[in-house]
Design an enzyme around this catalytic site. Structure first.
Site, PDB file in Angstrom:
ATOM      1  N   HIS A 127     -32.606 -35.462  -7.782  1.00 36.95           N
ATOM      2  CA  HIS A 127     -31.536 -34.987  -8.667  1.00 36.95           C
ATOM      3  C   HIS A 127     -31.860 -35.319 -10.123  1.00 36.95           C
ATOM      4  O   HIS A 127     -31.679 -34.498 -11.018  1.00 36.95           O
ATOM      5  CB  HIS A 127     -30.199 -35.612  -8.245  1.00 36.95           C
ATOM      6  CG  HIS A 127     -29.020 -35.003  -8.937  1.00 36.95           C
ATOM      7  ND1 HIS A 127     -28.163 -35.733  -9.719  1.00 36.95           N
ATOM      8  CD2 HIS A 127     -28.567 -33.729  -8.971  1.00 36.95           C
ATOM      9  CE1 HIS A 127     -27.229 -34.931 -10.198  1.00 36.95           C
ATOM     10  NE2 HIS A 127     -27.438 -33.709  -9.757  1.00 36.95           N
ATOM     11  N   HIS A 166     -32.577 -32.417 -13.143  1.00 36.92           N
ATOM     12  CA  HIS A 166     -31.896 -32.319 -14.436  1.00 36.92           C
ATOM     13  C   HIS A 166     -32.830 -32.627 -15.603  1.00 36.92           C
ATOM     14  O   HIS A 166     -32.567 -32.199 -16.720  1.00 36.92           O
ATOM     15  CB  HIS A 166     -30.661 -33.219 -14.458  1.00 36.92           C
ATOM     16  CG  HIS A 166     -29.519 -32.610 -13.690  1.00 36.92           C
ATOM     17  ND1 HIS A 166     -28.708 -31.629 -14.219  1.00 36.92           N
ATOM     18  CD2 HIS A 166     -29.078 -32.813 -12.431  1.00 36.92           C
ATOM     19  CE1 HIS A 166     -27.807 -31.269 -13.318  1.00 36.92           C
ATOM     20  NE2 HIS A 166     -28.001 -31.975 -12.215  1.00 36.92           N
ATOM     21  N   HIS A 169     -27.347 -26.933  -6.238  1.00 35.13           N
ATOM     22  CA  HIS A 169     -26.155 -27.726  -5.926  1.00 35.13           C
ATOM     23  C   HIS A 169     -25.382 -27.151  -4.734  1.00 35.13           C
ATOM     24  O   HIS A 169     -24.742 -27.890  -3.993  1.00 35.13           O
ATOM     25  CB  HIS A 169     -25.268 -27.873  -7.170  1.00 35.13           C
ATOM     26  CG  HIS A 169     -25.888 -28.756  -8.228  1.00 35.13           C
ATOM     27  ND1 HIS A 169     -26.743 -28.268  -9.190  1.00 35.13           N
ATOM     28  CD2 HIS A 169     -25.809 -30.096  -8.453  1.00 35.13           C
ATOM     29  CE1 HIS A 169     -27.153 -29.263  -9.980  1.00 35.13           C
ATOM     30  NE2 HIS A 169     -26.606 -30.383  -9.548  1.00 35.13           N
ATOM     31  N   GLU A 191     -21.727 -24.778 -15.983  1.00 31.26           N
ATOM     32  CA  GLU A 191     -22.336 -26.119 -16.029  1.00 31.26           C
ATOM     33  C   GLU A 191     -21.822 -26.982 -17.161  1.00 31.26           C
ATOM     34  O   GLU A 191     -21.453 -28.139 -16.874  1.00 31.26           O
ATOM     35  CB  GLU A 191     -23.877 -25.985 -16.112  1.00 31.26           C
ATOM     36  CG  GLU A 191     -24.558 -27.327 -16.025  1.00 31.26           C
ATOM     37  CD  GLU A 191     -26.078 -27.216 -16.122  1.00 31.26           C
ATOM     38  OE1 GLU A 191     -26.607 -26.120 -16.319  1.00 31.26           O
ATOM     39  OE2 GLU A 191     -26.715 -28.264 -16.016  1.00 31.26           O
ATOM     40  N   HIS A 216     -18.102 -28.215 -15.730  1.00 27.33           N
ATOM     41  CA  HIS A 216     -18.746 -29.123 -14.775  1.00 27.33           C
ATOM     42  C   HIS A 216     -19.117 -30.458 -15.426  1.00 27.33           C
ATOM     43  O   HIS A 216     -18.851 -31.524 -14.877  1.00 27.33           O
ATOM     44  CB  HIS A 216     -19.979 -28.440 -14.174  1.00 27.33           C
ATOM     45  CG  HIS A 216     -21.039 -29.397 -13.733  1.00 27.33           C
ATOM     46  ND1 HIS A 216     -22.066 -29.782 -14.565  1.00 27.33           N
ATOM     47  CD2 HIS A 216     -21.212 -30.089 -12.581  1.00 27.33           C
ATOM     48  CE1 HIS A 216     -22.831 -30.657 -13.936  1.00 27.33           C
ATOM     49  NE2 HIS A 216     -22.337 -30.859 -12.724  1.00 27.33           N
ATOM     50  N   HIS A 221     -17.754 -34.509 -14.675  1.00 23.02           N
ATOM     51  CA  HIS A 221     -18.562 -35.732 -14.543  1.00 23.02           C
ATOM     52  C   HIS A 221     -18.057 -36.809 -15.516  1.00 23.02           C
ATOM     53  O   HIS A 221     -17.910 -37.969 -15.152  1.00 23.02           O
ATOM     54  CB  HIS A 221     -20.033 -35.434 -14.857  1.00 23.02           C
ATOM     55  CG  HIS A 221     -20.827 -34.921 -13.692  1.00 23.02           C
ATOM     56  ND1 HIS A 221     -21.564 -35.745 -12.882  1.00 23.02           N
ATOM     57  CD2 HIS A 221     -21.002 -33.677 -13.195  1.00 23.02           C
ATOM     58  CE1 HIS A 221     -22.174 -35.017 -11.950  1.00 23.02           C
ATOM     59  NE2 HIS A 221     -21.846 -33.753 -12.117  1.00 23.02           N
ATOM     60  N   HIS A 273     -18.453 -31.202  -6.803  1.00 23.90           N
ATOM     61  CA  HIS A 273     -19.380 -30.088  -6.692  1.00 23.90           C
ATOM     62  C   HIS A 273     -18.934 -29.072  -5.637  1.00 23.90           C
ATOM     63  O   HIS A 273     -19.328 -27.904  -5.707  1.00 23.90           O
ATOM     64  CB  HIS A 273     -20.814 -30.571  -6.460  1.00 23.90           C
ATOM     65  CG  HIS A 273     -21.549 -30.740  -7.754  1.00 23.90           C
ATOM     66  ND1 HIS A 273     -22.162 -29.699  -8.401  1.00 23.90           N
ATOM     67  CD2 HIS A 273     -21.701 -31.821  -8.564  1.00 23.90           C
ATOM     68  CE1 HIS A 273     -22.680 -30.119  -9.543  1.00 23.90           C
ATOM     69  NE2 HIS A 273     -22.420 -31.416  -9.669  1.00 23.90           N
TER      70      HIS A 273
HETATM   71 CU1  CUO Z   1     -26.477 -32.176 -10.711  1.00 21.11          CU
HETATM   72 CU2  CUO Z   1     -23.189 -32.253 -11.416  1.00 21.11          CU
HETATM   73  O1  CUO Z   1     -24.820 -33.297 -11.167  1.00 21.11           O
HETATM   74  O2  CUO Z   1     -24.984 -31.384 -11.706  1.00 21.11           O
END
Ligand code: CUO
Length: 668
Positions: free
Chosen positions: A196, A200, A225, A337, A352, A356, A392
Site C-alpha cells: 500500500h 501511493h 482499492h 480520491e 477520500h 482519512h 474504503h
Molecule cells: Cu490507499 Cu485510502 O488509502 O487510499
C-alpha cells in the site's frame, strides 16, 4: 532513531560518505570531527561528497525533525513537493548526492525518505540506484513497538552471531474478545502495508503534473482499492464474519476501536489509538494547516452522487464533462480520491483523503492534546485499522454506483468465438487437486538498518504471516485457429456469509483477481500451465522484504526501479485464509479476445510482473479493457448467476481453500 546516510552505496555496508564539515548542522559544527568519524568508524571506504552551494531549505525545515509526517496533510505535501523539486532540479547524480547528504541531517526523516524516493523514482539518471526498503528504514511503522527495546538490548549485550531472532507474537494488538481481531493477521501483514505504501508512492495524488498524470491512475486508484475490499471480505468470510459494512453515517459513533501498539522512532511517540464509539468531528489544527468540517465531506459526497447520476461532471470553468463508458471511471477516481487531476477540486473537494484525515484526528481534532494523527493518516500504516476498510467500502460503493450506470457487457462482447475453455484444474504442491492450502509461516527480517545502536550488526525479528502452498493452473482450451488471447483468472467464495448461493450482481464484487497473462493458442487442443508464483498480481516474498544492498544479483535482475518494483500484492496473501474444513470457492477462467485487450507497446523490462494492481513503470496500463473486466459491471439482463453468465471462452471450477492451523518455521 534512523541515522543512515542518505543512501548506502550498493553491495557494501562498510562504506560511508565523507561529509564536508560545512554541511553539518549548526549544533554539530563545533564537534565536527567527532561527528563525521562517528558514522565512518567501521567504514573501509569513504565516498567523497562534492561541495556545492546547498539550496535554501526554507519552509521545508518547518516540519520538526521529531514530528510524524503524512501525505494526507496538505502542508506536509507542500513541503514534500518542495524537497522533491530540489532533488529533481539538481544537474546530476553527484549534486543529488551532495544535496541529499546536506538535507539529511536537517529535514524530518520521513519527509526526507519520501521525497528522495520519489526523486529517485522519477529522475532519468537515477534509474540504477537503490533505495533501501522502507521496512529497513522505518521498521517502527510495521512492527510491535516492544521489539525495539529488545533489539537494542540484544545489540548491546549479545555479540553478533549469537543473537537469536526476536519473536513478534502473532496476536499482539488485541485479544479474541474483539471480534475484528480475527482479521489482524491480514490488516497488520507487513507485506500488505508495504504494498500500500509503495502504491501511493508510485501514484501520488499531488506533485508535479508529470509525476501525477500516469496512465489511468484514477481508474487504478478505484481498482486496486476495490480489490483490497474484495480480498478483505474474502478473509472475513474465511473467518465466519459478514462482509464489511460501509461507513455511511458520519455522525454516528464508530464501533471499531484500534490500538496499534506502534511507536514512532522518529517522533519518539506512540501512535494514537481510537477507543470504541468515537464520532467524527470538525478538525481545526492550526499547526498542521488543517481546517475541515464533516459538512464539507457531505457536500462533496452529494455533488459526486449528482455527477454519477447525471453522467456529467463539471470542470472549473463550468463546462460539462461526460463520464463516458471508458474514461468516466478514471475521471471519477481522480475526483473522489482526490488528485490534482480532479476536474474541479474546489467543487468536488477531497472526499477520500479528507475521510482519512478526519478519522485520523478523531482523538484530538483541535490539537489541544498535542497528539498526532493515528495510523489511518499514513499510507504506510493505514491498512492496519479496521475502519480503513469501512471507509474504503463506502468509497468503493461510490464507484460501483457509477459502474451500475454503464451498459452491461453483451454475450457477444464477452465471447471469443472459436475459443472453448474445456477444463480448469489446480495442482497443489504436495496436496490434493483443487484444494488450495494455507497455513502460518514464520519469516525473519533484519532491523539493524532502521535503528541506531552500537555495536552494529544484524538484529533479526521473527514474525508470523499467512502463507499458501504453491500451485499450478492447468487449463485446457480448444481453438479453431491459431490466435492470441488474454487468460483472466479470478476466485470468489461459492456462497455468501449465510451459506446461500450468490446472485452474480453481488458475487461479482467478491471476485479477487489471481492472475492475468497473454496466451498463444494453436489450432486444436491446448494445455495452458501457469504457476501461482508468476501471478500478475503479486511480487515474490523476497522482493517485498529483501535488503537490496546485500542481495542484489550482479548483472541479473535490475532493481533500478525498486520503489516501483516494491509495488505488488504480497505473494503470501495471494490466497485468502479459507477454513479448516475447506472454504468452497469458485475459480473463474476466461480467455478474452486479444483484439479488445491489446495495448501496442513494448512492455519488456523491469517491474512488469505485478501490473494488475500497479501498472508498469513509465508505460501504459497493459490491458485495454476496463480494470476488473469482466466483473466490473452489472451482469446483462436475464443473468442472475455465474453459470448463466458463462460464454464458451469461460469456465468455472469448484475449488476449496483449506487452512491448516499450523506454524512453519522460517525456510532457511
Ligand atoms: Cu490507499 Cu485510502 O488509502 O487510499
Amino acid at each position: 532513531r534512523p541515522q543512515e546516510p542518505a543512501f548506502m552505496p550498493k553491495g557494501d555496508q562498510k562504506k560511508a560518505f565523507a561529509v564536508p564539515p560545512e554541511y553539518l548542522s549548526e549544533k554539530y559544527k563545533p564537534i565536527g570531527n567527532q561527528v563525521t568519524s562517528r558514522f565512518g568508524e567501521e567504514a573501509s571506504e569513504r565516498i567523497p561528497v562534492s561541495r556545492i552551494t546547498p539550496p535554501p531549505l526554507g519552509e521545508i525545515l518547518e516540519l520538526p525533525r521529531d514530528s510524524n509526517f503524512s501525505l494526507f496533510i496538505p502542508k506536509h505535501r507542500r513541503l514534500a513537493g518542495r524537497l522533491i523539486d530540489i532533488f529533481l532540479g539538481v544537474r546530476n547524480v553527484d549534486d543529488l548526492l551532495s544535496v541529499a547528504v546536506y538535507a539529511r541531517d536537517r529535514v524530518n526523516a520521513y519527509l526526507f525518505n519520501y521525497a528522495l524516493s520519489v526523486a529517485l523514482l522519477h529522475r532519468a539518471d537515477t534509474q540504477d540506484l537503490d533505495v533501501p526498503s522502507i521496512i529497513h528504514s522505518f521498521p517502527d511503522k510495521y512492527l510491535d513497538s516492544k521489539v525495539f527495546a529488545k533489539a537494542r538490548e540484544d545489540a548491546t549485550v549479545v555479540p553478533e552471531g549469537s543473537r537469536l531472532p526476536i519473536e513478534v507474537p502473532k496476536d499482539y494488538t488485541a485479544s479474541d474478545l474483539e471480534a475484528e481481531h480475527r482479521l489482524a493477521y491480514f490488516r497488520e501483514d507487513i507485506g500488505l502495508n508495504l504494498h500500500h505504501w509503495h502504491w501511493h508512492l508510485v501514484y501520488p495524488f499531488e506533485a508535479a503534473r508529470s509525476i501525477v498524470a500516469k496512465d489511468r491512475r484514477g481508474e487504478l486508484f478505484y481498482y486496486m482499492h476495490q480489490q483490497v475490499i474484495a480480498r478483505y471480505n474474502f478473509e472475513r468470510l474465511s473467518n465466519g464474519m459478514k462482509r464489511v459494512t460501509r461507513f455511511l453515517d458520519w455522525d454516528a459513533p464508530i464501533d471499531e476501536a484500534y490500538f496499534p501498539k506502534l511507536d514512532s522512532l522518529v517522533a519518539s511517540r506512540a501512535w494514537p489509538a481510537r477507543v470504541s464509539n468515537q464520532r467524527l468531528q470538525n478538525v481545526n489544527r492550526e499547526a498542521d494547516g488543517i481546517k475541515l468540517d464533516v459538512d464539507d465531506m457531505k457536500r462533496w459526497r452529494d455533488r459526486i452522487y449528482d455527477a454519477i447520476q447525471s453522467g456529467m461532471a463539471r470542470d472549473r470553468s463550468g463546462r460539462q464533462i461526460p463520464l463516458t463508458e471508458n474514461e468516466g471511471i478514471d475521471i471519477l477516481g481522480n475526483m473522489v480520491e482526490s488528485s490534482i487531476l480532479s476536474v474541479d477540486r474546489d467543487f468536488y473537494g477531497d472526499l477520500h483523503n479528507t475521510g482519512h484525515i478526519l478519522i485520523s484526528y478523531i482523538h484530538d481534532p483541535d490539537h489541544r492534546h498535542l497528539e498526532s494523527f493515528s495510523t489511518i493518516g499514513d499510507s504506510a500504516t493505514a491498512m492496519r485499522d479496521p475502519i480503513f476498510y469501512r471507509w474504503h467500502a463506502f468509497i468503493d460503493d461510490l464507484f460501483q454506483r457509477f459502474k451500475g450506470t454503464l451498459p452491461r457487457y453483451s454475450e457477444n462482447q464477452l465471447n471469443n468465438p472459436g475459443v472453448t475453455v474445456q477444463s480448469v484444474n489446480v495442482d497443489v504442491q504436495g496436496g490434493q487437486q483443487n484444494v488450495l492450502q494455507t497455513f502460518w509461516q514464520q519469516s525473519d527480517v533484519d532491523l539493524s538498518r532502521g535503528m541506531d545502536f552500537q555495536p552494529r550488526g544484524s538484529v533479526f525479528v521473527r514474525f508470523t504471516h499467512l502463507q499458501h502452498r504453491a500451485f499450478t493452473y492447468k487449463i485446457n482450451v480448444q481453438s479453431n485457429q491459431p490466435r492470441e488471447g488474454t487468460c483472466r483468472i479470478f476466485l470468489a467464495p461459492k456462497t455468501d456469509e449465510r451459506g446461500n448461493p450468490w446472485l452474480l450482481r453481488d458475487q461479482r464484487l467478491m471476485f479477487i483477481e489471481l492472475d492475468k497473462f497473454k496466451v498463444v493458442l494453436k489450432q486444436g487442443q491446448n494445455t495452458i500451465t501457469r504457476n501461482s508464483i508468476d501471478s500478475s498480481v503479486t511480487i515474490p516474498f523476497e522482493r517485498t522484504y529483501r535488503d537490496l544492498d546485500t542481495s542484489r544479483p550482479q548483472g541479473g535482475e535490475q532493481l533500478s526501479q525498486f520503489n516501483f518494483c516494491g509495488c505488488g500484492w504480497p505473494d503470501n496473501l495471494l490466497i485468502p485464509k479459507g477454513t479448516p474444513e475447506g472454504l468452497p470457492c469458485q475459480l473463474f477462467v476466461m480467455i478474452s479476445n486479444i483484439e479488445g485487450d491489446r495495448i501496442n507497446q513494448d512492455a519488456s523490462g523491469q517491474c512488469n510482473d505485478a501490473d494488475s494492481y500497479c501498472g508498469i513503470k513509465d508505460k501504459l496500463y497493459p490491458d485495454r479493457r476496463s480494470m476488473g473486466y469482466p466483473f466490473d459491471r452489472v451482469p446483462r439482463d436475464g443473468v442472475d448467476t455465474l453459470e448463466q453468465f458463462l460464454t464458451s471462452n469461460m469456465r468455472v471450477q469448484d475449488v476449496s481453500i483449506q487452512f491448516q492451523n499450523r506454524t512453519f518455521k522460517p525456510r532457511n
